[in-house]
Write a protein that holds these residues in place. Structure first.
Motif, PDB file in Angstrom:
ATOM      1  N   TRP A   1       0.836  -1.200   0.000  1.00  0.00           N
ATOM      2  CA  TRP A   1       0.000   0.000   0.000  1.00  0.00           C
ATOM      3  C   TRP A   1       0.861   1.235   0.000  1.00  0.00           C
ATOM      4  N   TRP A   2       0.256   2.342  -0.418  1.00  0.00           N
ATOM      5  CA  TRP A   2       0.977   3.606  -0.453  1.00  0.00           C
ATOM      6  C   TRP A   2      -0.041   4.724  -0.291  1.00  0.00           C
ATOM      7  N   THR A   3       0.406   5.809   0.306  1.00  0.00           N
ATOM      8  CA  THR A   3      -0.498   6.939   0.500  1.00  0.00           C
ATOM      9  C   THR A   3      -0.612   7.723  -0.806  1.00  0.00           C
ATOM     10  N   GLU A   4      -1.716   8.431  -0.916  1.00  0.00           N
ATOM     11  CA  GLU A   4      -1.966   9.210  -2.118  1.00  0.00           C
ATOM     12  C   GLU A   4      -2.415  10.602  -1.689  1.00  0.00           C
ATOM     13  N   HIS A   5      -1.672  11.613  -2.147  1.00  0.00           N
ATOM     14  CA  HIS A   5      -2.010  12.991  -1.783  1.00  0.00           C
ATOM     15  C   HIS A   5      -2.347  13.775  -3.035  1.00  0.00           C
ATOM     16  N   LEU A   6      -3.118  14.838  -2.854  1.00  0.00           N
ATOM     17  CA  LEU A   6      -3.395  15.717  -3.998  1.00  0.00           C
ATOM     18  C   LEU A   6      -2.132  16.504  -4.309  1.00  0.00           C
ATOM     19  N   ASP A   7      -1.850  16.647  -5.596  1.00  0.00           N
ATOM     20  CA  ASP A   7      -0.678  17.402  -6.032  1.00  0.00           C
ATOM     21  C   ASP A   7      -0.992  18.893  -5.919  1.00  0.00           C
ATOM     22  N   GLN A   8      -0.151  19.596  -5.144  1.00  0.00           N
ATOM     23  CA  GLN A   8      -0.396  21.029  -4.928  1.00  0.00           C
ATOM     24  C   GLN A   8      -0.206  21.827  -6.217  1.00  0.00           C
ATOM     25  N   ARG A   9       0.660  21.336  -7.082  1.00  0.00           N
ATOM     26  CA  ARG A   9       0.993  22.114  -8.278  1.00  0.00           C
ATOM     27  C   ARG A   9       0.105  21.803  -9.480  1.00  0.00           C
ATOM     28  N   ARG A  10      -0.456  20.587  -9.506  1.00  0.00           N
ATOM     29  CA  ARG A  10      -1.287  20.213 -10.647  1.00  0.00           C
ATOM     30  C   ARG A  10      -2.676  19.833 -10.143  1.00  0.00           C
ATOM     31  N   PRO A  11      -3.629  20.753 -10.274  1.00  0.00           N
ATOM     32  CA  PRO A  11      -4.976  20.476  -9.764  1.00  0.00           C
ATOM     33  C   PRO A  11      -5.552  19.200 -10.366  1.00  0.00           C
ATOM     34  N   GLY A  12      -6.126  18.377  -9.518  1.00  0.00           N
ATOM     35  CA  GLY A  12      -6.748  17.147  -9.994  1.00  0.00           C
ATOM     36  C   GLY A  12      -5.811  15.955 -10.011  1.00  0.00           C
TER      37      GLY A  12
END
Lengths: 139, 101
Positions: A76-87
């Motif tokens: 498993w791995w965590t998934e975060h929203l990319d601050q620089r690329r919306p979506g």
């Protein structure tokens, strides 16, 4: 010969229930949802995938190995929203989790081991430099 | 592909890095006698380690002082602490469900 994990977190917990009951708790999707995370969907079969929300983080999961009644492993791995690329999302380093269940005189035992594989960048630093950290607690 | 992996693939570079970690910052001149390669070769290895972000270089008069970066280890230690605490919380939930020993 099995190579020792470069670094790992291990927990051992005994339960007063038969090993079959413990196995269901760690391998049945509906039962996993009650303790492994706040939200969980997981196809429990080799190659099956899923998503877990736990401790404020979203994790992607892929089941690696399943030996019915004995052991289950997944990455498993965590998934975060990319601050620089919306979506878009950024994946954290993957780690491997293994559940092993065993019968005991008084019920059953669960061994949980989470290891950071060599491919993960920060684990590489440690292993190559000759460090080996195992943080564990027996209960 | 991965600069860190490539940098650590070489045994001499691993040894140079290990020495910087254990004995603290040093110049190439001070490091070189400990290795079976020339001072120039040690400087080259330090350059590769620097490109991978494993070593920092600071000018010290006429020489350059090299230091190992320890952030990756701090990051790993915090991962161990966090992952441990998360498993404790998850197992506490499972214990509540199945009962203690």
């Amino acid at each position: 010969m099995e190579t020792a994990p470069d670094y790992a977190v291990e927990r051992v917990q005994d339960f007063p229930v038969p090993v079959g009951e413990l196995w269901s708790a760690v391998s049945d999707e509906a039962q996993l949802a009650t303790w492994l995370g706040d939200e969980l969907e997981l196809e429990v079969r080799p190659g099956g995938s899923g998503r877990i929300v736990d401790d404020g983080e979203v994790r992607r999961v892929v089941v690696e190995d399943l030996v019915d009644g004995e052991r289950l492993s997944f990455t498993w791995w965590t998934e975060h929203l990319d601050q620089r690329r919306p979506g878009a999302t950024v994946a954290g380093p993957p780690t491997r989790v293994e559940f092993v269940v065993l019968p005991t005189d008084t019920g059953s035992r669960l061994i949980v081991r989470e290891t950071a594989p060599l491919s993960s960048r920060w684990a590489l630093h440690l292993c190559v430099l000759g460090f080996r950290c195992v943080a564990g607690a027996r209960t | 592909m991965d600069a860190v992996f490539a940098a650590l693939a070489d045994p001499t570079r691993r040894a140079v890095l290990q020495r910087l970690l254990e004995d603290g910052p040093a110049t190439a001149t001070a490091l070189a006698p400990a290795f079976p390669v020339s001072r120039q070769a040690v400087v080259k290895h330090l350059g590769v380690l620097g490109d991978a972000g494993l070593v920092t270089a600071t000018r010290d008069g006429r020489e350059v002082r090299y230091a190992a970066r320890t952030e990756p280890m701090v990051e790993a230690a915090s991962w161990l602490a966090r992952a441990g605490a998360q498993w404790d919380a998850r197992l506490a939930r499972l214990v509540r469900q199945l009962g203690p020993r």
